[in-house]
Scaffold this motif. Structure first.
Motif, short mmCIF file in Angstrom:
data_model
loop_
_atom_site.label_atom_id
_atom_site.label_comp_id
_atom_site.label_asym_id
_atom_site.label_seq_id
_atom_site.Cartn_x
_atom_site.Cartn_y
_atom_site.Cartn_z
N MET A 1 0.84 -1.17 0.00
CA MET A 1 0.00 0.00 0.00
C MET A 1 0.89 1.25 0.00
SD MET A 1 -3.12 0.83 2.49
CE MET A 1 -2.90 2.27 3.48
N THR A 2 0.54 2.20 -0.79
CA THR A 2 1.32 3.42 -0.93
C THR A 2 0.93 4.43 0.14
OG1 THR A 2 1.40 3.10 -3.32
CG2 THR A 2 1.98 5.28 -2.51
N THR A 3 1.94 4.99 0.80
CA THR A 3 1.74 6.11 1.72
C THR A 3 1.95 7.38 0.92
OG1 THR A 3 2.53 4.85 3.62
CG2 THR A 3 2.61 7.25 3.79
N THR A 4 1.01 8.31 1.00
CA THR A 4 1.12 9.59 0.30
C THR A 4 1.26 10.69 1.34
OG1 THR A 4 -0.23 8.79 -1.54
CG2 THR A 4 0.00 11.17 -1.32
N VAL A 5 2.27 11.55 1.14
CA VAL A 5 2.47 12.70 2.02
C VAL A 5 2.52 13.96 1.18
CG1 VAL A 5 3.61 11.42 3.87
CG2 VAL A 5 4.98 12.40 2.04
N HIS A 6 2.16 15.07 1.82
CA HIS A 6 2.12 16.38 1.16
C HIS A 6 3.00 17.35 1.95
CE1 HIS A 6 -1.31 15.17 -1.34
NE2 HIS A 6 -1.66 14.47 -0.28
N GLY A 7 4.11 17.74 1.34
CA GLY A 7 4.95 18.76 1.94
C GLY A 7 5.91 18.25 3.00
N LEU A 8 6.80 19.15 3.40
CA LEU A 8 7.87 18.80 4.32
C LEU A 8 7.37 18.39 5.69
CD1 LEU A 8 10.55 21.53 3.44
CD2 LEU A 8 10.23 19.25 2.44
N LEU A 66 22.30 -4.21 -10.11
CA LEU A 66 20.96 -4.26 -10.70
C LEU A 66 19.94 -4.35 -9.57
CD1 LEU A 66 18.72 -4.60 -12.78
CD2 LEU A 66 19.38 -7.00 -13.01
N THR A 67 20.18 -5.23 -8.63
CA THR A 67 19.28 -5.37 -7.48
C THR A 67 19.15 -4.03 -6.77
OG1 THR A 67 19.93 -7.69 -7.24
CG2 THR A 67 18.88 -6.64 -5.35
N LEU A 68 20.28 -3.37 -6.51
CA LEU A 68 20.25 -2.07 -5.84
C LEU A 68 19.47 -1.05 -6.65
CD1 LEU A 68 21.19 -0.29 -3.48
CD2 LEU A 68 23.28 0.16 -4.80
N SER A 69 19.65 -1.04 -7.96
CA SER A 69 18.97 -0.04 -8.79
C SER A 69 17.46 -0.22 -8.77
CB SER A 69 19.49 -0.08 -10.23
OG SER A 69 19.03 -1.23 -10.91
N LEU A 70 17.00 -1.43 -8.53
CA LEU A 70 15.56 -1.69 -8.53
C LEU A 70 14.86 -1.17 -7.28
CD1 LEU A 70 15.55 -5.20 -10.18
CD2 LEU A 70 14.77 -3.04 -11.19
N VAL A 71 15.62 -0.73 -6.26
CA VAL A 71 14.95 -0.15 -5.10
C VAL A 71 14.23 1.13 -5.49
CG1 VAL A 71 16.57 -1.19 -3.47
CG2 VAL A 71 16.89 1.19 -4.14
N ILE A 72 14.69 1.81 -6.53
CA ILE A 72 14.05 3.07 -6.92
C ILE A 72 12.60 2.83 -7.39
CG2 ILE A 72 14.15 5.03 -8.52
CD1 ILE A 72 17.27 4.65 -8.34
N PRO A 73 12.36 1.98 -8.40
CA PRO A 73 10.96 1.79 -8.78
C PRO A 73 10.13 1.08 -7.70
CG PRO A 73 12.38 0.32 -10.04
CD PRO A 73 13.27 1.27 -9.29
N LEU A 74 10.75 0.19 -6.94
CA LEU A 74 10.01 -0.49 -5.88
C LEU A 74 9.63 0.50 -4.77
CD1 LEU A 74 12.02 -3.83 -5.70
CD2 LEU A 74 9.78 -3.46 -6.73
N PHE A 75 10.52 1.44 -4.46
CA PHE A 75 10.24 2.43 -3.42
C PHE A 75 9.07 3.33 -3.81
CE2 PHE A 75 11.56 6.42 -1.05
CZ PHE A 75 11.06 5.98 0.17
N THR A 76 8.93 3.62 -5.10
CA THR A 76 7.81 4.47 -5.53
C THR A 76 6.46 3.81 -5.28
OG1 THR A 76 7.87 3.73 -7.83
CG2 THR A 76 9.22 5.65 -7.27
N GLU A 77 6.45 2.49 -5.11
CA GLU A 77 5.21 1.80 -4.74
C GLU A 77 4.86 2.05 -3.28
OE1 GLU A 77 5.14 -2.39 -5.57
OE2 GLU A 77 6.21 -2.14 -7.47
N LEU A 78 5.85 2.40 -2.47
CA LEU A 78 5.64 2.53 -1.02
C LEU A 78 5.39 3.95 -0.56
CD1 LEU A 78 8.39 0.08 0.24
CD2 LEU A 78 5.97 -0.37 -0.20
N LEU A 79 6.02 4.93 -1.24
CA LEU A 79 5.91 6.31 -0.78
C LEU A 79 5.72 7.25 -1.96
CD1 LEU A 79 6.00 8.25 1.64
CD2 LEU A 79 8.48 8.38 1.32
N ASP A 80 4.68 8.06 -1.89
CA ASP A 80 4.39 9.09 -2.89
C ASP A 80 4.48 10.44 -2.19
OD1 ASP A 80 3.46 10.59 -5.05
OD2 ASP A 80 1.36 10.00 -4.75
#
Length: 152
Positions: A1-8, A66-80
């Motif tokens: 599930m994605t967590t969405t936050v707005h602002g600092l 490659l494994t390390l680089s995939l944390v970027i797209p996987l992380f976008t699933e977790l935090l917006d």
């Protein structure tokens, strides 16, 4: 599930938060080969499935980076993160690759926000712990402490 936050302010409130797990992502030979082409790392344990069958892992494995680089797209699933002008990858404090990712395996990212601190220039710095898990494996494929900066 994605967590969405707005602002600092909402980013700061994430300190100490477990962000959960991404969806599973299968590591294909095509992805490994494409990464090998992009990085010019064509070591046989990655790109020669026939030879790799007789190697130490019983088949081809993904590059650690490659494994390390995939944390970027996987992380976008977790935090917006919304309501900031810029977010940057500020670096890594620690990265380890405890076990290989065999081609055909599925990985997912577990992430936790360790801390969030103010930085000059109207921004915040997030320190996160990332763990790349391999479906059915006893050890993770990658553990990393990552730093991101976000600016208003």
């Amino acid at each position: 599930m994605t967590t969405t936050v707005h602002g600092l302010g909402e980013i700061k409130a994430l300190a100490g938060t477990d962000l959960g797990h991404s969806e599973w992502l299968e590591i294909t030979q095509d992805r490994v080969n494409t990464f090998a082409d992009a990085t010019n790392d064509h070591q046989w344990i990655h790109v020669d499935p026939e030879r790799a069958k007789g190697g130490p892992f019983g088949g081809p494995i993904a590059h650690g980076y490659l494994t390390l680089s995939l944390v970027i797209p996987l992380f976008t699933e977790l935090l917006d993160i919304r309501g900031v002008t810029m977010s940057v990858n500020y670096g890594l404090e620690k990265v380890r690759f405890p076990s290989p990712v065999k081609v055909g395996a599925k990985i997912r990212l577990a992430a936790a926000v360790v801390s969030v601190e103010d930085v000059p220039g109207d921004g915040v710095q997030m320190l996160l712990d990332f763990t790349v898990e391999v479906d059915g494996a006893a050890k993770p494929a990658c553990v990393a402490r990552v730093i991101y900066r976000h600016y208003a």
